[in-house]
Motif scaffolding. Structure first.
Motif, PDB file in Angstrom:
ATOM      1  N   HIS A  29     -15.675  93.849  32.559  1.00  0.00           N
ATOM      2  CA  HIS A  29     -14.793  92.677  32.544  1.00  0.00           C
ATOM      3  C   HIS A  29     -15.524  91.487  33.160  1.00  0.00           C
ATOM      4  O   HIS A  29     -15.936  91.526  34.318  1.00  0.00           O
ATOM      5  CB  HIS A  29     -13.536  93.029  33.343  1.00  0.00           C
ATOM      6  CG  HIS A  29     -12.460  91.990  33.335  1.00  0.00           C
ATOM      7  ND1 HIS A  29     -11.536  91.868  32.319  1.00  0.00           N
ATOM      8  CD2 HIS A  29     -12.134  91.034  34.237  1.00  0.00           C
ATOM      9  CE1 HIS A  29     -10.693  90.900  32.599  1.00  0.00           C
ATOM     10  NE2 HIS A  29     -11.033  90.356  33.757  1.00  0.00           N
ATOM     11  N   ASP A  31     -15.227  87.658  34.184  1.00  0.00           N
ATOM     12  CA  ASP A  31     -14.252  86.605  34.479  1.00  0.00           C
ATOM     13  C   ASP A  31     -14.914  85.235  34.364  1.00  0.00           C
ATOM     14  O   ASP A  31     -15.725  84.848  35.205  1.00  0.00           O
ATOM     15  CB  ASP A  31     -13.686  86.800  35.892  1.00  0.00           C
ATOM     16  CG  ASP A  31     -12.709  87.959  35.953  1.00  0.00           C
ATOM     17  OD1 ASP A  31     -11.738  87.939  35.170  1.00  0.00           O
ATOM     18  OD2 ASP A  31     -12.920  88.883  36.763  1.00  0.00           O
ATOM     19  N   HIS A  62     -12.837  87.532  29.951  1.00  0.00           N
ATOM     20  CA  HIS A  62     -11.526  86.989  30.334  1.00  0.00           C
ATOM     21  C   HIS A  62     -11.723  85.509  30.650  1.00  0.00           C
ATOM     22  O   HIS A  62     -12.284  85.163  31.685  1.00  0.00           O
ATOM     23  CB  HIS A  62     -11.000  87.773  31.557  1.00  0.00           C
ATOM     24  CG  HIS A  62      -9.715  87.233  32.109  1.00  0.00           C
ATOM     25  ND1 HIS A  62      -9.254  87.586  33.364  1.00  0.00           N
ATOM     26  CD2 HIS A  62      -8.787  86.388  31.592  1.00  0.00           C
ATOM     27  CE1 HIS A  62      -8.090  86.966  33.590  1.00  0.00           C
ATOM     28  NE2 HIS A  62      -7.797  86.231  32.541  1.00  0.00           N
ATOM     29  N   MET A  64     -10.688  82.163  31.838  1.00  0.00           N
ATOM     30  CA  MET A  64      -9.733  81.360  32.610  1.00  0.00           C
ATOM     31  C   MET A  64     -10.238  79.929  32.562  1.00  0.00           C
ATOM     32  O   MET A  64     -10.758  79.380  33.535  1.00  0.00           O
ATOM     33  CB  MET A  64      -9.640  81.906  34.043  1.00  0.00           C
ATOM     34  CG  MET A  64      -8.874  83.228  34.091  1.00  0.00           C
ATOM     35  SD  MET A  64      -9.255  84.191  35.547  1.00  0.00           S
ATOM     36  CE  MET A  64     -10.759  84.988  34.993  1.00  0.00           C
ATOM     37  N   ASP A 171      -4.507  93.116  35.169  1.00  0.00           N
ATOM     38  CA  ASP A 171      -5.664  92.575  35.896  1.00  0.00           C
ATOM     39  C   ASP A 171      -5.183  91.903  37.180  1.00  0.00           C
ATOM     40  O   ASP A 171      -4.377  90.971  37.134  1.00  0.00           O
ATOM     41  CB  ASP A 171      -6.374  91.556  34.993  1.00  0.00           C
ATOM     42  CG  ASP A 171      -7.611  90.936  35.636  1.00  0.00           C
ATOM     43  OD1 ASP A 171      -8.045  91.412  36.705  1.00  0.00           O
ATOM     44  OD2 ASP A 171      -8.134  89.964  35.046  1.00  0.00           O
TER      45      ASP A 171
HETATM   46 ZN    ZN Z   1      -9.982  88.991  34.969  1.00  0.00          ZN
END
Ligand code: ZN
Ligand code: DX5
Length: 220
Positions: A29, A31, A62, A64, A171
């Motif tokens: 994963h 970020d 992921h 953001m 998460d």
């Molecule tokens: Zn995350």
């Protein structure tokens, strides 16, 4: 039950080495934070491309980031196997999910803790995965928010209602202490950052988390 360790709390000076410590992970994963959508700054597509060359474990990006419509497809091009955008940052989530799939990646949509799932019921068929955040996004090591559990349950019920086998990821604050609650509520993909990287043996923690999730899962 899939475990996707987050490298957010790993040693940034040695990411290839840190990923090599979790060979049994289903995904890594990554970020991606832009200092706008969240108050923290991490990686861009160039880093994702470099990481995808450094490991055989597929990358779960992921994002953001603000203006997901414009920036997300580049992460699929960079080699991420799954690309998650935040619905709060997407102007046209259906078009974006289709574009990510067209680039050959799995398309996933994330919801912050205060964002409801119900308005997106009719979009679920366009998605390979839904990510329900169980902390406010931005930092690793935060405390799990139990108030998100009913939403996990409702999301899984909507997927069942439409006959979908969409993956449901959680998460934030996922650990041996909280993973069973998530699995029982219907999650089947689990991000764990600090729980994995603060363990003496991160790969053993990945296995322990998977076993714990499997024992609590109510999915067929
Ligand atoms: Zn995350
Ligand atoms: C938070 C990130 C998470 C974070 C999880 O904004 O999206 O992926 O790294 O870390 P832990 O498991 O420590 O909450």
């Amino acid at each position: 039950m899939q475990i996707t360790p987050s490298i957010l709390n790993a040693d940034f000076a040695n990411l290839a080495g840190e990923i090599a410590r979790i060979p049994s992970a289903d995904w890594v994963h990554v970020d991606v934070m832009d200092n706008h959508f969240v108050p923290n700054l991490t990686f861009g597509p160039t880093m994702v491309e470099a990481l995808s060359k450094a490991t055989d474990v597929p990358l779960d990006a992921h994002l953001m980031i603000a203006d997901a419509d414009r920036h997300a497809p580049a992460y699929a091009e960079a080699g991420a196997g799954s690309v998650t955008f935040h619905v709060e940052a997407a102007a046209a989530p259906v078009r974006l999910a289709r574009e990510i799939r067209k680039q050959g990646a799995r398309a996933s949509m994330a919801l912050k803790p205060a964002t409801p799932i119900e308005p997106y019921e009719d979009l679920l068929a366009e998605l390979d995965m839904v990510l329900i955040m169980t902390v406010e996004p931005g930092f690793g090591g935060q405390k799990f928010l139990d108030l998100c559990l009913p939403k996990i349950r409702r999301a899984r019920a909507l997927m069942h209602k439409h006959g979908l086998e969409t993956w449901l990821q959680v998460d934030g604050g996922v650990s041996l202490e909280t993973i069973e609650r998530c699995a029982e509520a219907g999650a089947d993909v689990f991000v764990a950052g600090s729980a994995v990287y603060s363990a003496d043996d991160p790969d053993a923690m990945v296995s322990a988390l998977r076993a714990s999730a499997a024992s609590a899962s109510t999915l067929p």
